[in-house]
Design an enzyme around this catalytic site. Structure first.
Site, PDB file in Angstrom:
ATOM      1  N   VAL A   5      -4.442   3.294  -3.486  1.00 34.13           N
ATOM      2  CA  VAL A   5      -5.381   3.487  -2.381  1.00 34.13           C
ATOM      3  C   VAL A   5      -4.741   4.381  -1.322  1.00 34.13           C
ATOM      4  CG1 VAL A   5      -6.582   2.325  -0.480  1.00 34.13           C
ATOM      5  CG2 VAL A   5      -6.519   1.252  -2.735  1.00 34.13           C
ATOM      6  N   ALA A  63      -0.642   4.581   2.274  1.00 33.27           N
ATOM      7  CA  ALA A  63      -1.119   4.339   0.915  1.00 33.27           C
ATOM      8  C   ALA A  63      -0.504   3.039   0.400  1.00 33.27           C
ATOM      9  CB  ALA A  63      -0.721   5.483   0.000  1.00 33.27           C
ATOM     10  N   LYS A  64      -1.021   2.544  -0.682  1.00 33.41           N
ATOM     11  CA  LYS A  64      -0.408   1.414  -1.369  1.00 33.41           C
ATOM     12  C   LYS A  64      -0.922   1.411  -2.800  1.00 33.41           C
ATOM     13  CE  LYS A  64       2.376  -2.031  -0.301  1.00 33.41           C
ATOM     14  NZ  LYS A  64       3.492  -1.916   0.652  1.00 33.41           N
ATOM     15  N   GLY A  65      -0.144   0.798  -3.683  1.00 32.11           N
ATOM     16  CA  GLY A  65      -0.592   0.674  -5.059  1.00 32.11           C
ATOM     17  C   GLY A  65      -0.155  -0.667  -5.604  1.00 32.11           C
TER      18      GLY A  65
END
Ligand code: NAD
Length: 419
Positions: free
Chosen positions: A63, A108-110
């Protein structure tokens, strides 16, 4: 504002925090809704060959929350509980964290929903490589630079770097941070979150008139962050009176030696069995008499139930989200100074930024250079947050969000809405 998008508790909390600060700073009503939503979210289903010959499909996400200030930056988490809404909330948190320390990244992050402790080394490698190849439309050194998070480490960052490089046809170190040093990782990266916590403790102690060579410190969690905090605070003369890990804690009002405790932990796999002190539970540990408390384990450990019994004058949040909003209000009322997580543990992302800069320039710094530059960034950010808190008569958490959200909103305003 529009109803909360999604249904996770973490996302709801993050949106409430944003809305509260938006009101305080009279955020432009054209920009506020932009910040409440994520710019893009990718959901992938990655098939992986398991050791027993079967194929399992793992769901993962990446994201991007907001990229107004630069490329996307944020960790990749491997955990059974990963959901899209949580990843969205964590991406938003990264936007604020990068902005508060003023580094040129967006948030962001995942994550992949999996239990890494139940996967073999080979399965983990195949999962990481397949997930990376699914992310190739999004990631890249100018676009989105992942990093380790819960359940991921240097090994996976090396596989991500290799998979990306194999796909583009040449070595690209700057696609990911938190790599091993001889693959373009930065010296000092591993210690950086703990080091920034200690820099914040030094700055805050000066403001409160606490002398570090007389200060009693309690630290919850003796992992990657907590152990560094213990060693560095001990080195500047603090008396570490309490320490703990998942199995419990140890208390000694005369002071504990974190170097010996590191050796003990290597042997017993816990600090709680150390002989030179009394056993305490993690609940008791948080309520011990001390000047400085550093929660460095997990989220939501100080709640409305125990906040009024916390004795520390200064709390530096090394863990993410260790204090619930209800507990925060109780502690503020009691005059406890809280250095919020987005500032205190930001050393990790700051040195990730340094790693990316070094990779792009192919020019690597000494550990001393990394640490000196980290100190400059954190001291400046602490000073700026402190100044906002004083100006507005508010707490440091609110001030950090005011600064961060204000910076992101200003970047959006200056860039304008395309087309
Ligand atoms: P870690 O797994 O290395 O260490 C966690 C420590 O907390 C261990 O000692 C563990 O035994 C203890 N612990 C776990 N559950 C506990 C519980 N319920 N009660 C008491 N102790 C418990 O993790 P870490 O990397 O040190 O991360 C700690 C915190 O710091 C997390 O909130 C993490 O999100 C945050 N953080 C980590 C980094 C990083 O780069 N490592 C960066 C920023 C923030």
């Amino acid at each position: 504002m529009a109803p909360v998008e999604g249904n996770s508790e973490l996302l709801e909390m993050s949106l409430r925090q944003l809305d509260r600060v938006a009101e305080l700073i009279h955020l432009d009503p054209r920009i506020h809704p932009l910040l409440r939503t994520c710019k893009r979210a990718l959901e992938v289903n990655a098939p992986v060959k398991m050791d027993d010959g079967s194929v399992r499909t793992f769901r993962g996400y990446r994201v991007h929350h907001n990229l107004a200030r630069g490329p996307a930056k944020g960790g990749i988490r491997f955990a059974p509980t990963v959901t899209l809404d949580d990843v969205k909330a964590l991406a938003m948190l990264m936007t604020w964290k990068c902005a508060v320390v003023d580094i040129p990244f967006g948030g962001a992050k995942g994550g992949v929903a999996c239990d890494p402790s139940r996967l073999s080394e080979g399965e983990l490698e195949r999962l990481t490589r397949r997930f990376t190849s699914e992310l190739i439309p999004l990631i890249g050194p100018e676009k989105d630079i992942p990093a380790p998070d819960i359940g991921t480490d240097e090994r996976m960052m090396a596989w991500i770097m290799d998979t990306y490089s194999m796909n583009v046809g040449y070595s690209v170190q700057g696609v990911v941070t938190g790599k091993p040093v001889n693959l373009g990782g930065s010296r000092g990266r591993r210690e950086a979150p703990g080091r920034s916590v200690v820099i914040c403790v030094e700055e805050a102690a000066r403001k409160l008139g606490i002398r570090l060579d007389e200060a009693r410190v309690v630290i919850q969690g003796f992992g990657k962050v907590g152990s560094v905090v213990a060693l560095l605070l001990h080195a500047v003369g603090c008396r570490i009176v309490g320490l703990s890990d998942l199995k419990g804690g140890i208390y000694n009002p005369q002071g504990l030696d974190p170097i010996r405790l590191t050796a003990h932990k290597r042997q017993d796999n816990t600090v709680s069995t150390y002989r030179d002190g009394d056993f305490v539970t993690n609940e008791e540990l948080l309520e011990l008499g001390c000047d400085i408390l550093v929660p460095a384990a997990v989220e939501r450990v100080i709640t409305e139930k125990n906040a009024s019994r916390v004795k520390a004058r200064l709390i530096a949040e090394a863990a993410n989200g260790p204090i619930t909003p209800e507990a925060d209000a109780i502690l503020q009322d009691r005059g406890t100074l809280i250095v919020p997580d987005i500032l205190a543990n930001a050393g990790g992302v700051v040195v990730s930024y340094f790693e990316w800069v070094q990779d792009i320039q192919q020019f690597f710094w000494t550990e001393q250079e990394v640490n000196d530059r980290l100190r400059q960034v954190i001291r400046r950010a602490f000073g700026e947050v402190w100044a906002v808190a004083q100006e507005r008569g508010t707490d440091m958490r609110t001030a950090a969000y005011i600064l961060a959200i204000g910076r992101v909103a200003e970047a959006i305003r200056m860039r304008g809405i395309y087309p």
